[in-house]
Scaffold this motif. Structure first.
Motif, PDB file in Angstrom:
ATOM      1  N   GLY A  62      -2.939   3.027   3.198  1.00 57.61           N
ATOM      2  CA  GLY A  62      -2.419   2.068   2.205  1.00 57.61           C
ATOM      3  C   GLY A  62      -2.548   2.584   0.669  1.00 57.61           C
ATOM      4  O   GLY A  62      -1.854   2.986  -0.095  1.00 57.61           O
ATOM      5  N   SER A  63      -4.048   2.981   0.312  1.00 61.62           N
ATOM      6  CA  SER A  63      -4.040   3.746  -1.036  1.00 61.62           C
ATOM      7  C   SER A  63      -3.612   5.000  -1.104  1.00 61.62           C
ATOM      8  O   SER A  63      -3.216   5.569  -2.235  1.00 61.62           O
ATOM      9  CB  SER A  63      -5.715   3.479  -1.176  1.00 61.62           C
ATOM     10  N   LEU A  64      -3.845   5.801  -0.015  1.00 61.75           N
ATOM     11  CA  LEU A  64      -3.231   7.324   0.054  1.00 61.75           C
ATOM     12  C   LEU A  64      -1.644   7.165  -0.064  1.00 61.75           C
ATOM     13  O   LEU A  64      -1.024   7.960  -1.094  1.00 61.75           O
ATOM     14  CB  LEU A  64      -3.463   7.949   1.234  1.00 61.75           C
ATOM     15  N   ALA A  65      -0.828   6.253   0.554  1.00 59.40           N
ATOM     16  CA  ALA A  65       0.455   6.118   0.170  1.00 59.40           C
ATOM     17  C   ALA A  65       0.755   5.718  -1.176  1.00 59.40           C
ATOM     18  O   ALA A  65       1.704   6.027  -1.904  1.00 59.40           O
ATOM     19  CB  ALA A  65       0.897   5.126   1.077  1.00 59.40           C
ATOM     20  N   ASN A  68       0.271   8.666  -3.581  1.00 61.27           N
ATOM     21  CA  ASN A  68       1.253   9.522  -3.353  1.00 61.27           C
ATOM     22  C   ASN A  68       2.668   9.090  -4.036  1.00 61.27           C
ATOM     23  O   ASN A  68       3.253   9.969  -4.719  1.00 61.27           O
ATOM     24  CB  ASN A  68       1.576   9.705  -1.995  1.00 61.27           C
ATOM     25  N   ARG A  69       2.733   7.973  -4.080  1.00 60.04           N
ATOM     26  CA  ARG A  69       4.076   7.411  -4.600  1.00 60.04           C
ATOM     27  C   ARG A  69       4.038   7.409  -6.131  1.00 60.04           C
ATOM     28  O   ARG A  69       4.782   7.887  -6.785  1.00 60.04           O
ATOM     29  CB  ARG A  69       4.214   6.028  -4.276  1.00 60.04           C
ATOM     30  N   ALA A  70       2.760   7.125  -6.678  1.00 57.34           N
ATOM     31  CA  ALA A  70       2.296   7.197  -7.961  1.00 57.34           C
ATOM     32  C   ALA A  70       2.583   8.759  -8.598  1.00 57.34           C
ATOM     33  O   ALA A  70       3.008   9.006  -9.715  1.00 57.34           O
ATOM     34  CB  ALA A  70       0.963   6.658  -8.389  1.00 57.34           C
ATOM     35  N   PHE A  71       1.990   9.517  -7.701  1.00 57.30           N
ATOM     36  CA  PHE A  71       2.164  11.028  -8.077  1.00 57.30           C
ATOM     37  C   PHE A  71       3.509  11.336  -8.041  1.00 57.30           C
ATOM     38  O   PHE A  71       4.104  12.126  -9.093  1.00 57.30           O
ATOM     39  CB  PHE A  71       1.370  11.860  -6.976  1.00 57.30           C
ATOM     40  N   LYS A  72       4.318  11.010  -7.182  1.00 63.58           N
ATOM     41  CA  LYS A  72       5.938  11.252  -7.155  1.00 63.58           C
ATOM     42  C   LYS A  72       6.505  10.845  -8.331  1.00 63.58           C
ATOM     43  O   LYS A  72       7.636  11.368  -9.035  1.00 63.58           O
ATOM     44  CB  LYS A  72       6.552  10.798  -5.888  1.00 63.58           C
TER      45      LYS A  72
END
Length: 149
Positions: A62-65, A68-72
């Motif tokens: 969950g934290s990786l997702a 990743n979303r925040a980075f995008k």
């Protein structure tokens, strides 16, 4: 052969010497300090231990997702900002060029030299009335474009 053995022995001795104690303490302002020597003030509570690699934090899916979303999102926002900046620079450059052309035209009409234009393949001089009308038009265009002086 003796040199290799001696070099290996020296490397092992050096590595064991580097794995000394590490001291950590907090000062009166709450800042944490790390050193290979204890602090001068012995009133501070000291933690000591062997130098060891810091454990890597366990990352859940969950934290990786989320990362990743925040980075995008940050990447998309940065790309949008760069695109807007490029468009704004392009508009500024076009306006600067347009203003330079208007100023040059006005200088030409105000200079007093005879100016021609092409009519039917022949150069024809502007009359004084046409020239003053073109000068007024150039001034009005400069004022409308807000080019300054």
């Amino acid at each position: 052969m003796k040199r290799i053995l001696l070099s290996t022995l020296m490397a092992l001795i050096t590595c064991s010497a580097l794995a000394g104690e590490i001291y950590s303490w907090k000062d009166k302002d709450g800042r944490t300090h790390y050193s290979d020597r204890p602090p001068a003030d012995n009133k501070i509570k000291i933690k000591s231990g062997k130098l060891a690699p810091a454990p890597e934090p366990a990352a859940s899916a969950g934290s990786l997702a989320e990362k990743n979303r925040a980075f995008k999102e940050r990447s998309a926002a940065k790309a949008d900002a760069e695109q807007k900046s490029a468009e704004e620079k392009k508009r500024d450059d076009a306006k600067r060029q347009y203003c330079a052309e208007l100023k040059q035209r006005l200088e030409t009409f105000e200079s007093g030299i005879r100016v021609t234009h092409v009519v039917g393949g022949e150069n024809v001089y502007y009359t004084d009335e046409e020239r003053s009308a073109l000068t007024r038009k150039a001034r009005a265009d400069l004022a409308e474009a807000k080019c300054g002086k």
